[in-house]
Design an enzyme around this catalytic site. Structure first.
Site, PDB file in Angstrom:
ATOM      1  N   VAL A 185      -8.979  -1.063   4.883  1.00  0.00           N
ATOM      2  CA  VAL A 185      -9.248  -0.966   6.314  1.00  0.00           C
ATOM      3  C   VAL A 185      -7.935  -1.190   7.054  1.00  0.00           C
ATOM      4  O   VAL A 185      -7.338  -2.259   6.938  1.00  0.00           O
ATOM      5  CB  VAL A 185     -10.272  -2.026   6.763  1.00  0.00           C
ATOM      6  CG1 VAL A 185     -10.546  -1.893   8.253  1.00  0.00           C
ATOM      7  CG2 VAL A 185     -11.563  -1.909   5.960  1.00  0.00           C
ATOM      8  N   ASP A 224       0.822  -1.210   0.000  1.00  0.00           N
ATOM      9  CA  ASP A 224       0.000   0.000   0.000  1.00  0.00           C
ATOM     10  C   ASP A 224       0.861   1.267   0.000  1.00  0.00           C
ATOM     11  O   ASP A 224       1.874   1.337   0.703  1.00  0.00           O
ATOM     12  CB  ASP A 224      -0.896  -0.027   1.242  1.00  0.00           C
ATOM     13  CG  ASP A 224      -2.163   0.778   1.036  1.00  0.00           C
ATOM     14  OD1 ASP A 224      -2.687   0.779  -0.084  1.00  0.00           O
ATOM     15  OD2 ASP A 224      -2.629   1.403   2.017  1.00  0.00           O
ATOM     16  N   HIS A 225       0.421   2.259  -0.753  1.00  0.00           N
ATOM     17  CA  HIS A 225       1.063   3.593  -0.764  1.00  0.00           C
ATOM     18  C   HIS A 225       2.583   3.545  -0.876  1.00  0.00           C
ATOM     19  O   HIS A 225       3.289   4.216  -0.116  1.00  0.00           O
ATOM     20  CB  HIS A 225       0.704   4.375   0.502  1.00  0.00           C
ATOM     21  CG  HIS A 225      -0.708   4.839   0.529  1.00  0.00           C
ATOM     22  ND1 HIS A 225      -1.149   5.904  -0.213  1.00  0.00           N
ATOM     23  CD2 HIS A 225      -1.792   4.358   1.185  1.00  0.00           C
ATOM     24  CE1 HIS A 225      -2.447   6.075  -0.005  1.00  0.00           C
ATOM     25  NE2 HIS A 225      -2.864   5.144   0.829  1.00  0.00           N
ATOM     26  N   THR A 235      -6.705   1.339  10.189  1.00  0.00           N
ATOM     27  CA  THR A 235      -6.669   1.865  11.560  1.00  0.00           C
ATOM     28  C   THR A 235      -7.498   1.015  12.531  1.00  0.00           C
ATOM     29  O   THR A 235      -7.054   0.716  13.651  1.00  0.00           O
ATOM     30  CB  THR A 235      -7.174   3.329  11.562  1.00  0.00           C
ATOM     31  OG1 THR A 235      -6.363   4.064  10.638  1.00  0.00           O
ATOM     32  CG2 THR A 235      -7.067   3.958  12.928  1.00  0.00           C
TER      33      THR A 235
HETATM   34 ZN   LIG Z   1      -4.574   4.761   1.820  1.00  0.00          ZN
END
Ligand SMILES: [Zn+2]
Length: 291
Positions: free
Chosen positions: A237, A82-83, A239
């Site tokens: 999802v 991710d990212h 956090t």
């Molecule tokens: Zn993100």
């Protein structure tokens, strides 16, 4: 069937109007919870890791554990980074066995975002790996990337079409007002209309490039359902899972301070995380879709 890239899985989700959860994990226990819950719910699923934990554990270690667990599962499972804002690390993850790569060059100017995203897409497509790009910026803290609310820009629908065309990406994460971390207000302002427009422009005549919603934690069930109905096919999802992991660990230790059996902590935490994942699979409508 079990190990797949994200494209096929999400084209089906877009066509049938449900979303697949992309659950952020940092360790083996969380990965186990995701895989076991997906099997129990007969749900397709995406396991994602942020760059820092991926580097800390080693991307090859992450991918090896994923491959061992996913290859035995009777549901389609994808491993996503991710990212990632480093082109070279995107390629490294592709080389070691991640099956969906997010190149996040969204902080660069449009042309540079296209250039970097295209480079990663070309590299990954030669290896049957799908690629996610981001346009506009999502506010909040994601791994080491911090974006203030007033710096966050929403995704321009016309530029989104151009971005998809010029980069060849498989999935688009358009910034529509969702945020990473914990929402500061109970009702964050989301631009549903913008998402509907982007959806229509990109997937209006049949799904080609599924859309990704970042910042799932803290949204109401109603909001989540609306985002899915408007074309959100991958729902990140993170956090909520981190909070559940740490809260359930604290709770167990506080209640059992005299016990020294790590296996029991694992069991309590696994159960707690699995509950959150199962809830999301029901909410997103992916339960029962792994046929
Ligand atoms: Zn993100």
């Amino acid at each position: 069937m079990p190990i797949v890239n994200a494209k096929e899985m999400l084209l089906k989700a877009t066509a049938e109007n449900y979303a697949v959860g992309a659950f952020n994990v940092t360790n083996f226990l969380q990965m186990k919870a995701v895989v076991e819950t997906a099997i129990e719910k007969r749900s397709p699923v995406i396991i994602q890791s942020s760059v820092t934990p991926s580097k800390f554990r080693g991307p090859d270690v992450f991918a090896a554990i994923f491959r061992t667990m996913a290859s035995a599962a009777p549901v389609p499972i994808c491993l996503h980074i991710d990212h990632c804002n480093e082109v070279d690390y995107c390629k490294r993850c592709a080389d070691v066995g991640y099956t969906n790569i997010m190149i996040d060059a969204s902080h660069h100017e449009f042309e540079e975002n296209i250039r970097q995203t295209r480079e990663v897409a070309d590299y990954c497509h030669a290896r049957n790996i799908s690629v996610e790009g981001e346009l506009g910026t999502v506010s909040g803290v994601e791994d080491q990337v911090v974006v203030a609310e007033d710096e966050a820009q929403l995704c321009d629908p016309d530029l989104a079409v151009e971005f998809v065309d010029k980069t060849g990406i498989d999935l688009l994460a358009p910034a529509i007002g969702t945020a990473h971390g914990v929402y500061k207000t109970k009702n964050p302002v989301l631009d549903f209309e913008r998402l509907a427009t982007i959806s229509a422009k990109i997937n209006g005549s049949g799904p080609t490039t599924p859309l990704v919603i970042h910042g799932g934690t803290g949204l109401t069930d109603e909001t989540v359902k609306k985002l899915v109905a408007l074309g959100g096919a991958k729902f990140n999802v993170s956090t909520e899972l981190k909070h559940r992991l740490l809260d359930s660990t604290y709770d167990y230790l506080a209640a059992n301070r005299d016990q020294y059996n790590p296996g029991k902590v694992d069991k309590a935490v696994l159960e707690a995380i699995s509950g959150v994942i199962g809830k999301w699979m029901e909410l997103l409508g992916s339960s029962g879709k792994a046929q």
